[in-house]
Design a protein around this motif. Sequence first.
Motif, mmCIF file in Angstrom:
data_model
loop_
_atom_site.group_PDB
_atom_site.id
_atom_site.type_symbol
_atom_site.label_atom_id
_atom_site.label_comp_id
_atom_site.label_asym_id
_atom_site.label_seq_id
_atom_site.Cartn_x
_atom_site.Cartn_y
_atom_site.Cartn_z
ATOM 1 N N MET A 143 0.980 -1.277 -0.079
ATOM 2 C CA MET A 143 0.108 -0.040 -0.174
ATOM 3 C C MET A 143 0.915 1.332 -0.046
ATOM 4 S SD MET A 143 -2.332 -1.324 3.131
ATOM 5 C CE MET A 143 -3.307 0.058 3.249
ATOM 6 N N ASP A 144 0.484 2.240 -0.855
ATOM 7 C CA ASP A 144 1.189 3.510 -1.047
ATOM 8 C C ASP A 144 2.792 3.285 -0.890
ATOM 9 O OD1 ASP A 144 -1.201 4.869 -0.967
ATOM 10 O OD2 ASP A 144 -1.270 4.647 1.303
ATOM 11 N N VAL A 145 3.328 2.583 -1.668
ATOM 12 C CA VAL A 145 4.785 2.187 -2.050
ATOM 13 C C VAL A 145 5.550 3.504 -1.989
ATOM 14 C CG1 VAL A 145 6.761 0.749 -3.070
ATOM 15 C CG2 VAL A 145 4.374 -0.080 -2.761
ATOM 16 N N PRO A 146 6.464 3.831 -1.067
ATOM 17 C CA PRO A 146 7.253 4.942 -1.201
ATOM 18 C C PRO A 146 8.067 4.924 -2.398
ATOM 19 C CG PRO A 146 7.710 3.913 1.216
ATOM 20 C CD PRO A 146 6.801 3.024 0.253
ATOM 21 N N GLU A 147 8.412 6.228 -2.823
ATOM 22 C CA GLU A 147 9.491 6.339 -4.062
ATOM 23 C C GLU A 147 10.792 5.828 -3.696
ATOM 24 O OE1 GLU A 147 8.671 7.855 -7.110
ATOM 25 O OE2 GLU A 147 6.823 7.256 -6.314
ATOM 26 N N PRO A 148 11.609 5.464 -4.531
ATOM 27 C CA PRO A 148 12.914 4.983 -4.435
ATOM 28 C C PRO A 148 13.845 5.798 -3.373
ATOM 29 C CG PRO A 148 12.571 5.057 -6.846
ATOM 30 C CD PRO A 148 11.396 5.828 -6.206
ATOM 31 N N CYS A 149 14.687 4.808 -2.669
ATOM 32 C CA CYS A 149 15.525 5.563 -1.781
ATOM 33 C C CYS A 149 16.419 6.853 -2.563
ATOM 34 C CB CYS A 149 16.562 4.562 -1.048
ATOM 35 S SG CYS A 149 17.711 5.181 -0.126
#
Length: 208
Positions: A143-149
């Motif tokens: 759910m709502d996967v964060p943007e890349p590091c």
Amino acid sequence: MDRLPGRPLSGWYKAFWEDRINEHEIPTRDAMHTYLTDYATNTDIEAVSEYINAVGALNQLQTFRAMLDGTAVPHSRERHCVRCHAPYTEATNTYDACQVAHAYNAHGYFTGTVQRARVYEFKALCCEGVVLREQGQNSKRYMDVPEPCFRGRHTTDVAIVEETYNRINIARCKLDDTGKCVRAHVVSNLDQPLLTIRPEEEEGSGLS
């Protein structure tokens, strides 16, 4: 010179200027000396002056000088990114070519339910405050996967990456006997987040 200033020419520009160059015979130094000594008239000087000034400007270009003295690396030569460990060329090194995935602690914590599905939260090991939520244990429905590091350009300059090395998802190159880096490319895949554990929790774990 590790990286030439500016961006590589597009294919269209390359083809256009190659055609223009092929349309004209570029005179050699000896040909110009002979022409000025034995053939040129005062009405030719303006064109000769423009040509010499243009040649002088070309010789002053940093990229041209670097090519002549052998310190420039061609755009088409394959390089190795010291951040994500992917192979790349400057011709394809766009503003977001280098993307590194967050590394999350594989031990998820139950935080509640959503639509009757248990939700587990995984904390990022690389960035404080970043979490990944999974709807349903081991379901891989994130759910709502964060943007890349990290998202930016590839680089071969260790000094640029030095402060971000963390032995988890951004690690220094590991060289074999031939001097080639053997680390795997840390792919940023939002559909398959990188789950790991801290290096101190298990010997040899993580990406260090």
